[in-house]
Scaffold this active site. Structure first.
Site, mmCIF file in Angstrom:
data_model
loop_
_atom_site.group_PDB
_atom_site.id
_atom_site.type_symbol
_atom_site.label_atom_id
_atom_site.label_comp_id
_atom_site.label_asym_id
_atom_site.label_seq_id
_atom_site.Cartn_x
_atom_site.Cartn_y
_atom_site.Cartn_z
ATOM 1 N N ASP A 98 3.308 4.511 3.242
ATOM 2 C CA ASP A 98 2.521 3.639 2.364
ATOM 3 C C ASP A 98 1.401 4.397 1.651
ATOM 4 O O ASP A 98 0.863 5.360 2.187
ATOM 5 C CB ASP A 98 1.930 2.502 3.208
ATOM 6 C CG ASP A 98 1.439 1.365 2.353
ATOM 7 O OD1 ASP A 98 1.771 1.317 1.153
ATOM 8 O OD2 ASP A 98 0.712 0.516 2.883
ATOM 9 N N GLY A 99 1.064 3.936 0.469
ATOM 10 C CA GLY A 99 -0.103 4.471 -0.237
ATOM 11 C C GLY A 99 0.243 5.326 -1.449
ATOM 12 O O GLY A 99 -0.645 5.911 -2.067
ATOM 13 N N HIS B 101 5.320 8.136 -5.914
ATOM 14 C CA HIS B 101 6.594 8.079 -5.176
ATOM 15 C C HIS B 101 7.280 9.440 -5.157
ATOM 16 O O HIS B 101 7.909 9.805 -4.162
ATOM 17 C CB HIS B 101 7.517 7.015 -5.775
ATOM 18 C CG HIS B 101 6.969 5.639 -5.654
ATOM 19 N ND1 HIS B 101 6.432 5.142 -4.472
ATOM 20 C CD2 HIS B 101 6.847 4.622 -6.550
ATOM 21 C CE1 HIS B 101 6.010 3.917 -4.656
ATOM 22 N NE2 HIS B 101 6.247 3.566 -5.906
ATOM 23 N N LEU C 258 17.622 16.549 14.273
ATOM 24 C CA LEU C 258 17.029 15.229 14.028
ATOM 25 C C LEU C 258 18.023 14.282 13.354
ATOM 26 O O LEU C 258 18.770 14.696 12.465
ATOM 27 C CB LEU C 258 15.834 15.430 13.086
ATOM 28 C CG LEU C 258 15.139 14.166 12.585
ATOM 29 C CD1 LEU C 258 14.235 13.606 13.675
ATOM 30 C CD2 LEU C 258 14.309 14.465 11.327
ATOM 31 N N ARG D 263 1.523 4.162 10.498
ATOM 32 C CA ARG D 263 1.300 3.599 9.163
ATOM 33 C C ARG D 263 0.056 4.227 8.547
ATOM 34 O O ARG D 263 -1.075 3.940 8.968
ATOM 35 C CB ARG D 263 1.150 2.076 9.195
ATOM 36 C CG ARG D 263 0.947 1.525 7.783
ATOM 37 C CD ARG D 263 1.219 0.065 7.628
ATOM 38 N NE ARG D 263 1.362 -0.258 6.210
ATOM 39 C CZ ARG D 263 1.858 -1.383 5.736
ATOM 40 N NH1 ARG D 263 2.285 -2.321 6.557
ATOM 41 N NH2 ARG D 263 1.954 -1.591 4.447
ATOM 42 N N SER E 231 4.670 -5.336 8.236
ATOM 43 C CA SER E 231 5.374 -5.603 6.976
ATOM 44 C C SER E 231 6.885 -5.710 7.131
ATOM 45 O O SER E 231 7.646 -5.084 6.380
ATOM 46 C CB SER E 231 5.029 -4.524 5.928
ATOM 47 O OG SER E 231 3.667 -4.545 5.645
ATOM 48 N N GLU F 146 4.100 1.955 20.348
ATOM 49 C CA GLU F 146 2.684 2.263 20.155
ATOM 50 C C GLU F 146 2.454 2.376 18.650
ATOM 51 O O GLU F 146 3.270 2.990 17.945
ATOM 52 C CB GLU F 146 2.335 3.606 20.813
ATOM 53 C CG GLU F 146 2.469 3.615 22.312
ATOM 54 C CD GLU F 146 1.421 2.770 23.008
ATOM 55 O OE1 GLU F 146 0.304 2.634 22.471
ATOM 56 O OE2 GLU F 146 1.729 2.230 24.087
HETATM 57 C C1 FPP Z 1 4.877 2.243 -0.435
HETATM 58 O O1 FPP Z 1 3.726 2.671 -1.147
HETATM 59 C C2 FPP Z 1 6.010 3.088 -0.800
HETATM 60 C C3 FPP Z 1 7.195 2.637 -1.276
HETATM 61 C C4 FPP Z 1 7.481 1.194 -1.460
HETATM 62 C C5 FPP Z 1 8.261 3.566 -1.675
HETATM 63 C C6 FPP Z 1 8.449 4.711 -0.736
HETATM 64 C C7 FPP Z 1 9.499 5.575 -1.267
HETATM 65 C C8 FPP Z 1 9.455 6.916 -1.233
HETATM 66 C C9 FPP Z 1 8.357 7.695 -0.598
HETATM 67 C C10 FPP Z 1 10.589 7.688 -1.813
HETATM 68 C C11 FPP Z 1 11.632 7.789 -0.740
HETATM 69 C C12 FPP Z 1 12.596 8.814 -1.036
HETATM 70 C C13 FPP Z 1 13.424 9.298 -0.099
HETATM 71 C C14 FPP Z 1 14.305 10.398 -0.483
HETATM 72 C C15 FPP Z 1 13.485 8.780 1.285
HETATM 73 P P1 FPP Z 1 3.121 1.715 -2.259
HETATM 74 O O2 FPP Z 1 3.779 2.014 -3.542
HETATM 75 O O3 FPP Z 1 3.222 0.296 -1.813
HETATM 76 O O4 FPP Z 1 1.647 2.209 -2.269
HETATM 77 P P2 FPP Z 1 0.373 1.315 -2.616
HETATM 78 O O5 FPP Z 1 0.227 0.354 -1.470
HETATM 79 O O6 FPP Z 1 -0.710 2.325 -2.650
HETATM 80 O O7 FPP Z 1 0.610 0.651 -3.935
#
Ligand code: FPP
Length: 237
Positions: free
Chosen positions: A22-23, A39, A132, A185, A193, A204
């Site tokens: 997240d973030g 992203h 893994l 998280r 969520s 944990e």
């Molecule tokens: C949440 O942060 C993140 C997501 C909804 C997308 C996560 C996806 C990736 C990191 C790409 C994954 C790729 C692979 C190859 C596994 P947010 O956008 O909700 O952040 P915010 O809360 O700051 O808006």
């Protein structure tokens, strides 16, 4: 060395770590960049952390990459996240080279056809990797997973009296995967969520204010060290 300080070899590694990545959006906003840039960096971070987990001997890593609710985001953002999956899955040579096995949690029916093909191929190509196992949760929702499980159980003809907790666990997306011992998280949010809601019963939780693109192997080490200091009682004393 004090008796309470375990060194690297003595410490207890969680077998399964799950992370809510997240973030990304806030990371980008802080830099006046589009959310999609967050992203992109977040997906690089995922690769770095997966390699590191593999290196230190974690057996399972589950990452929450795209939830059943994330379809509500702007099309450009959804398309970018799907493209990041494509890029990652096209390079199965790299994944196999790392001896990492890739699997997925979630409802593939809602995913673009070409991505489903790439997901199936990546699972197939990496199935003999012994390092893994990384589970990428895409189009995943914990309640949705339970609804699927209940439908499967009803369709299998099991009588109501026969249903136990094990029956439900056996009908989840990855019945052979142990529950996560540690759920991380970042980004200062303290919610699950809809992530692994059944499997998280005794996990944990570890939270941090760091945004996912800034998350480092040091943060992961800190989470594992904190996990080591906790006394898991599973409802006992
Ligand atoms: C949440 O942060 C993140 C997501 C909804 C997308 C996560 C996806 C990736 C990191 C790409 C994954 C790729 C692979 C190859 C596994 P947010 O956008 O909700 O952040 P915010 O809360 O700051 O808006």
């Amino acid at each position: 060395m004090g008796i309470f300080k375990k060194n690297r070899t003595e410490r207890n590694l969680p077998r399964h770590i799950a992370i809510i990545m997240d973030g990304n959006g806030r990371w980008a906003k802080k830099r006046a960049l589009p959310r999609t840039a967050g992203h992109l960096v977040g997906s690089k971070k995922f690769k770095e952390i997966a390699k590191y987990c593999n290196k230190i001997g974690i057996q399972y890593l589950t990452v929450y990459a795209f939830s059943t609710e994330n379809w509500r985001r702007p099309k450009e953002e959804v398309d970018t996240i799907m493209d990041l999956f494509r890029d990652y899955l096209k390079d199965t040579y790299d994944i196999r080279n790392e001896n990492i096995r890739v699997r997925f949690l979630g409802d593939r029916k809602g995913m673009p056809d070409d991505l489903v093909e790439l997901m199936n191929a990546a699972e197939q190509d990496s199935k003999d990797c012994t390092g893994l196992t990384v589970f990428i949760a895409v189009n995943y929702g914990g309640r949705d997973e339970l609804a699927h499980a209940v439908r499967d159980i009803v369709n299998s003809g099991i009588s109501a009296q026969e249903i136990t907790e094990d029956t439900i666990s056996a009908h989840l997306y990855a019945p052979d995967c142990p529950d996560p011992e540690l759920i991380i998280r970042p980004s200062g949010e303290y919610r699950l969520s809809n992530f692994l809601i059944w499997q998280a019963a005794y996990s944990e939780f570890w939270y941090s204010d760091v945004l996912w693109p800034d998350f480092s192997t040091k943060d992961l080490e800190k989470a594992i060290d904190d996990f080591n200091r906790r006394n898991r009682r599973f409802g006992g004393v």
